[in-house]
Design a protein around this motif. Structure first.
Motif, PDB file in Angstrom:
ATOM      1  N   VAL A  70       0.841  -1.189   0.000  1.00  0.00           N
ATOM      2  CA  VAL A  70       0.000   0.000   0.000  1.00  0.00           C
ATOM      3  C   VAL A  70       0.880   1.245   0.000  1.00  0.00           C
ATOM      4  O   VAL A  70       1.815   1.356   0.797  1.00  0.00           O
ATOM      5  CB  VAL A  70      -0.924   0.019   1.237  1.00  0.00           C
ATOM      6  N   ARG A  71       0.553   2.183  -0.891  1.00  0.00           N
ATOM      7  CA  ARG A  71       1.221   3.481  -0.882  1.00  0.00           C
ATOM      8  C   ARG A  71       0.619   4.360   0.210  1.00  0.00           C
ATOM      9  O   ARG A  71      -0.436   4.054   0.766  1.00  0.00           O
ATOM     10  CB  ARG A  71       1.073   4.159  -2.238  1.00  0.00           C
ATOM     11  N   LYS A  72       1.274   5.477   0.476  1.00  0.00           N
ATOM     12  CA  LYS A  72       0.785   6.381   1.523  1.00  0.00           C
ATOM     13  C   LYS A  72      -0.596   6.944   1.211  1.00  0.00           C
ATOM     14  O   LYS A  72      -1.342   7.298   2.121  1.00  0.00           O
ATOM     15  CB  LYS A  72       1.786   7.515   1.742  1.00  0.00           C
ATOM     16  N   ASN A  73      -0.932   7.037  -0.064  1.00  0.00           N
ATOM     17  CA  ASN A  73      -2.262   7.549  -0.433  1.00  0.00           C
ATOM     18  C   ASN A  73      -3.345   6.485  -0.367  1.00  0.00           C
ATOM     19  O   ASN A  73      -4.495   6.734  -0.726  1.00  0.00           O
ATOM     20  CB  ASN A  73      -2.221   8.167  -1.825  1.00  0.00           C
ATOM     21  N   GLY A  74      -2.986   5.282   0.091  1.00  0.00           N
ATOM     22  CA  GLY A  74      -3.953   4.207   0.241  1.00  0.00           C
ATOM     23  C   GLY A  74      -4.080   3.305  -0.964  1.00  0.00           C
ATOM     24  O   GLY A  74      -4.785   2.291  -0.900  1.00  0.00           O
ATOM     25  N   MET A  75      -3.412   3.617  -2.054  1.00  0.00           N
ATOM     26  CA  MET A  75      -3.494   2.784  -3.251  1.00  0.00           C
ATOM     27  C   MET A  75      -2.782   1.453  -3.029  1.00  0.00           C
ATOM     28  O   MET A  75      -1.646   1.411  -2.600  1.00  0.00           O
ATOM     29  CB  MET A  75      -2.863   3.508  -4.450  1.00  0.00           C
ATOM     30  N   ARG A  76      -3.477   0.371  -3.319  1.00  0.00           N
ATOM     31  CA  ARG A  76      -2.912  -0.971  -3.168  1.00  0.00           C
ATOM     32  C   ARG A  76      -2.377  -1.441  -4.516  1.00  0.00           C
ATOM     33  O   ARG A  76      -3.065  -1.340  -5.526  1.00  0.00           O
ATOM     34  CB  ARG A  76      -3.967  -1.937  -2.641  1.00  0.00           C
ATOM     35  N   GLU A  77      -1.144  -1.963  -4.515  1.00  0.00           N
ATOM     36  CA  GLU A  77      -0.504  -2.349  -5.769  1.00  0.00           C
ATOM     37  C   GLU A  77       0.255  -3.656  -5.611  1.00  0.00           C
ATOM     38  O   GLU A  77       0.645  -4.030  -4.502  1.00  0.00           O
ATOM     39  CB  GLU A  77       0.478  -1.264  -6.231  1.00  0.00           C
ATOM     40  N   GLN A  78       0.460  -4.311  -6.743  1.00  0.00           N
ATOM     41  CA  GLN A  78       1.273  -5.516  -6.804  1.00  0.00           C
ATOM     42  C   GLN A  78       2.436  -5.306  -7.768  1.00  0.00           C
ATOM     43  O   GLN A  78       2.292  -4.644  -8.803  1.00  0.00           O
ATOM     44  CB  GLN A  78       0.458  -6.721  -7.275  1.00  0.00           C
ATOM     45  N   PHE A  79       3.585  -5.868  -7.415  1.00  0.00           N
ATOM     46  CA  PHE A  79       4.748  -5.900  -8.295  1.00  0.00           C
ATOM     47  C   PHE A  79       5.322  -7.309  -8.261  1.00  0.00           C
ATOM     48  O   PHE A  79       5.304  -7.968  -7.226  1.00  0.00           O
ATOM     49  CB  PHE A  79       5.815  -4.895  -7.850  1.00  0.00           C
ATOM     50  N   ARG A  80       5.855  -7.751  -9.406  1.00  0.00           N
ATOM     51  CA  ARG A  80       6.393  -9.103  -9.503  1.00  0.00           C
ATOM     52  C   ARG A  80       7.863  -9.075  -9.889  1.00  0.00           C
ATOM     53  O   ARG A  80       8.332  -8.134 -10.531  1.00  0.00           O
ATOM     54  CB  ARG A  80       5.581  -9.924 -10.516  1.00  0.00           C
ATOM     55  N   ALA A  81       8.551 -10.146  -9.484  1.00  0.00           N
ATOM     56  CA  ALA A  81       9.984 -10.236  -9.769  1.00  0.00           C
ATOM     57  C   ALA A  81      10.435 -11.681  -9.641  1.00  0.00           C
ATOM     58  O   ALA A  81       9.747 -12.529  -9.058  1.00  0.00           O
ATOM     59  CB  ALA A  81      10.768  -9.356  -8.803  1.00  0.00           C
ATOM     60  N   LYS A  82      11.639 -11.954 -10.173  1.00  0.00           N
ATOM     61  CA  LYS A  82      12.236 -13.274 -10.021  1.00  0.00           C
ATOM     62  C   LYS A  82      12.683 -13.514  -8.585  1.00  0.00           C
ATOM     63  O   LYS A  82      12.764 -14.659  -8.133  1.00  0.00           O
ATOM     64  CB  LYS A  82      13.443 -13.401 -10.959  1.00  0.00           C
ATOM     65  N   LEU A  83      12.987 -12.404  -7.889  1.00  0.00           N
ATOM     66  CA  LEU A  83      13.504 -12.505  -6.525  1.00  0.00           C
ATOM     67  C   LEU A  83      13.009 -11.324  -5.704  1.00  0.00           C
ATOM     68  O   LEU A  83      13.054 -10.177  -6.167  1.00  0.00           O
ATOM     69  CB  LEU A  83      15.034 -12.501  -6.539  1.00  0.00           C
ATOM     70  N   VAL A  84      12.561 -11.592  -4.474  1.00  0.00           N
ATOM     71  CA  VAL A  84      12.211 -10.547  -3.515  1.00  0.00           C
ATOM     72  C   VAL A  84      13.205 -10.623  -2.368  1.00  0.00           C
ATOM     73  O   VAL A  84      13.381 -11.683  -1.756  1.00  0.00           O
ATOM     74  CB  VAL A  84      10.780 -10.719  -2.978  1.00  0.00           C
ATOM     75  N   VAL A  85      13.855  -9.495  -2.071  1.00  0.00           N
ATOM     76  CA  VAL A  85      14.872  -9.458  -1.018  1.00  0.00           C
ATOM     77  C   VAL A  85      14.375  -8.620   0.149  1.00  0.00           C
ATOM     78  O   VAL A  85      13.969  -7.467  -0.039  1.00  0.00           O
ATOM     79  CB  VAL A  85      16.207  -8.873  -1.534  1.00  0.00           C
ATOM     80  N   GLY A  86      14.408  -9.195   1.331  1.00  0.00           N
ATOM     81  CA  GLY A  86      14.096  -8.455   2.544  1.00  0.00           C
ATOM     82  C   GLY A  86      15.340  -7.760   3.066  1.00  0.00           C
ATOM     83  O   GLY A  86      16.281  -8.411   3.513  1.00  0.00           O
ATOM     84  N   ALA A  87      15.350  -6.428   2.965  1.00  0.00           N
ATOM     85  CA  ALA A  87      16.410  -5.609   3.548  1.00  0.00           C
ATOM     86  C   ALA A  87      15.763  -4.667   4.547  1.00  0.00           C
ATOM     87  O   ALA A  87      16.179  -3.523   4.714  1.00  0.00           O
ATOM     88  CB  ALA A  87      17.140  -4.833   2.458  1.00  0.00           C
ATOM     89  N   ASP A  88      14.749  -5.177   5.220  1.00  0.00           N
ATOM     90  CA  ASP A  88      13.843  -4.349   6.034  1.00  0.00           C
ATOM     91  C   ASP A  88      14.072  -4.497   7.535  1.00  0.00           C
ATOM     92  O   ASP A  88      13.134  -4.413   8.330  1.00  0.00           O
ATOM     93  CB  ASP A  88      12.389  -4.620   5.666  1.00  0.00           C
ATOM     94  N   GLY A  89      15.327  -4.708   7.933  1.00  0.00           N
ATOM     95  CA  GLY A  89      15.692  -4.567   9.329  1.00  0.00           C
ATOM     96  C   GLY A  89      15.464  -5.783  10.200  1.00  0.00           C
ATOM     97  O   GLY A  89      15.010  -6.833   9.755  1.00  0.00           O
ATOM     98  N   ARG A  90      15.789  -5.605  11.482  1.00  0.00           N
ATOM     99  CA  ARG A  90      15.810  -6.740  12.410  1.00  0.00           C
ATOM    100  C   ARG A  90      14.425  -7.308  12.675  1.00  0.00           C
ATOM    101  O   ARG A  90      14.303  -8.465  13.096  1.00  0.00           O
ATOM    102  CB  ARG A  90      16.479  -6.340  13.719  1.00  0.00           C
ATOM    103  N   ASN A  91      13.370  -6.533  12.434  1.00  0.00           N
ATOM    104  CA  ASN A  91      12.002  -7.040  12.556  1.00  0.00           C
ATOM    105  C   ASN A  91      11.386  -7.255  11.181  1.00  0.00           C
ATOM    106  O   ASN A  91      10.218  -6.961  10.947  1.00  0.00           O
ATOM    107  CB  ASN A  91      11.149  -6.069  13.374  1.00  0.00           C
ATOM    108  N   SER A  92      12.173  -7.783  10.276  1.00  0.00           N
ATOM    109  CA  SER A  92      11.824  -7.902   8.861  1.00  0.00           C
ATOM    110  C   SER A  92      10.462  -8.555   8.623  1.00  0.00           C
ATOM    111  O   SER A  92      10.196  -9.674   9.062  1.00  0.00           O
ATOM    112  CB  SER A  92      12.895  -8.729   8.145  1.00  0.00           C
TER     113      SER A  92
END
Length: 417
Positions: A144-166
């Protein structure tokens, strides 16, 4: 905008922006996402040693980081009770300086640098809600974007670089391979008018059951951190009610025999004190079908060892190297996962284990006190000790230096037969 990429990187601070940059340079199309907008602050240690400065220089961002006016330093003073280890970090990768730059500057510069790459699309203010899975493999994200819009994106790989509470780690079901809970509460403040003697330097103190760290940082400030046992109900209550007064009192009373109290007397708190109460030193499974982890999402270490920033840089490079070595990712997830795990452990396990020692409230043994005094007495051993932090030296080098002192050999003498 595009909906399909080679790699989606969730989290755009040090690990994520570095990975996006490295992957783009390797020829991949990258979508870089972060729930925050930049510049923004986050609670962390933020020190780079010389080896990290070399990598930042290679990335083309070091001069911009230095242009913030953040000072560099070469010296460290480490006091373990009555042993004072005072020296300069040895040169590594052509660099002699260290840099402790505030995250408001650092993350903004790294994010903009990554977003400026030809193959990187960057979106701020996008919160990942779910991973998209097909046939047992992660194939994208929904958020979800800050304006509330819900979106999907696709990829061959998703990487979590989102911190210790990933969130990516949790959604992917990454197994926790090691976890050592801390015995300490940690509080951090930024102070002006903190006065050091001599040249700028980093400070680390371990006195009885308390630890303090001090670094010169951006905006003419010093970052000061204190750690005390979680089980100490008196200090826990003091920090809860009046954190600034509690920090000053703890530095005054808990670190006798150090210069901390005197240096803090004229210091002024520049922004609210923040705390981290209870955390694990952990190491997780780093890769699975369609997903991977980097930075604190993969492994979080006690901030007292100050290795998180450079491990984020190393991890981004290692992950890029591993992925680049396998043209067909779908046929290679298990093999890539094994190689990635092994390379990360080889690079970072020593400092992870060191953090696990720091994080436990164990007093020095008499043997450890003797070793600390030996290191403090010898320029060679001091250089090797500080070199383990910036990776100019390894534990074997330090062990050899200590061995020569124990054997009574002169510095530089041949090892005993």
């Amino acid at each position: 905008m595009k909906r399909h990429y080679d790699v989606i990187v969730v989290g755009a601070r040090v690990a994520g922006s570095t990975l996006a940059y490295e992957m783009a340079k390797a020829g991949y199309e990258v979508l870089l996402l972060d729930k925050s907008t930049f510049p923004s602050d986050t609670l962390s240690t933020h020190n780079f040693y010389g080896n990290s400065l070399a990598m930042l220089r290679e990335m083309g961002v070091l001069e911009e980081l230095l242009a913030t006016g953040t000072p560099t330093y070469k010296r460290a003073v480490v006091q373990f009770e009555d042993a004072v280890i005072d020296g300069r970090f040895p040169e590594v990768m052509g660099e002699t300086e260290c840099l402790c730059i505030r995250r408001t500057h650092l993350d903004d510069i790294l994010f903009k640098h990554a977003a400026a790459q030809d193959r990187v699309t960057a979106i701020e203010g996008f919160r990942v809600a779910e991973l998209i899975e097909e046939d047992g493999k992660v194939v994208g994200v929904e958020g979800v974007r800050k304006n509330g819009m819900r979106e999907q994106f696709r990829a061959k790989l998703v990487v979590g670089a989102d911190g210790r509470n990933s969130r990516v780690r949790g959604l992917a079901g990454s197994e926790c391979l090691q976890a050592v809970p801390t015995d300490f509460a940690s509080y951090v403040g930024y102070f002006s008018n903190y006065k050091q003697d001599g040249e700028l330097h980093a400070e680390l103190y371990k006195m009885d059951d308390k630890i303090a760290i001090v670094f010169p940082t951006s905006d003419n400030l010093y970052v000061v951190g204190v750690m005390f046992p979680l089980e100490d109900e008196d200090w826990m209550e003091r920090f809860k009610v009046l954190p600034e007064q509690a920090m000053l009192t703890l530095l005054e009373t808990g670190f006798a025999g150090t210069p901390l109290a005197e240096r803090m007397r004229d210091a002024e708190l520049a922004m609210p004190i923040k705390g981290l109460l209870g955390y694990d030193n952990d190491w997780h499974q780093g890769m699975g079908p369609g997903w991977a982890l980097v930075g604190d999402a993969l492994t979080f270490k006690d901030p007292a060892v100050g290795q998180g920033m450079q491990d984020a840089l190393y991890g981004a490079r290692i992950l890029t190297d591993v992925l680049s070595a396998y043209p067909d990712w779908d046929a290679s997830w298990n093999e890539m996962a094994g190689v990635y795990q092994a390379r990360m452990e080889e690079k970072m396990m020593f400092h992870f284990q060191l953090a696990c020692q720091f994080t436990k409230n164990n007093p020095f043994t008499e043997e450890q006190r003797m070793v600390n005094r030996l290191i403090a007495s010898s320029p060679e051993a001091t250089s090797a000790f500080l070199g383990t932090y910036n990776r100019a030296a390894g534990p074997h080098d330090l062990g050899q230096a200590i061995g020569r002192l124990v054997q009574g050999a002169a510095p530089g003498a041949a090892e005993p037969a």
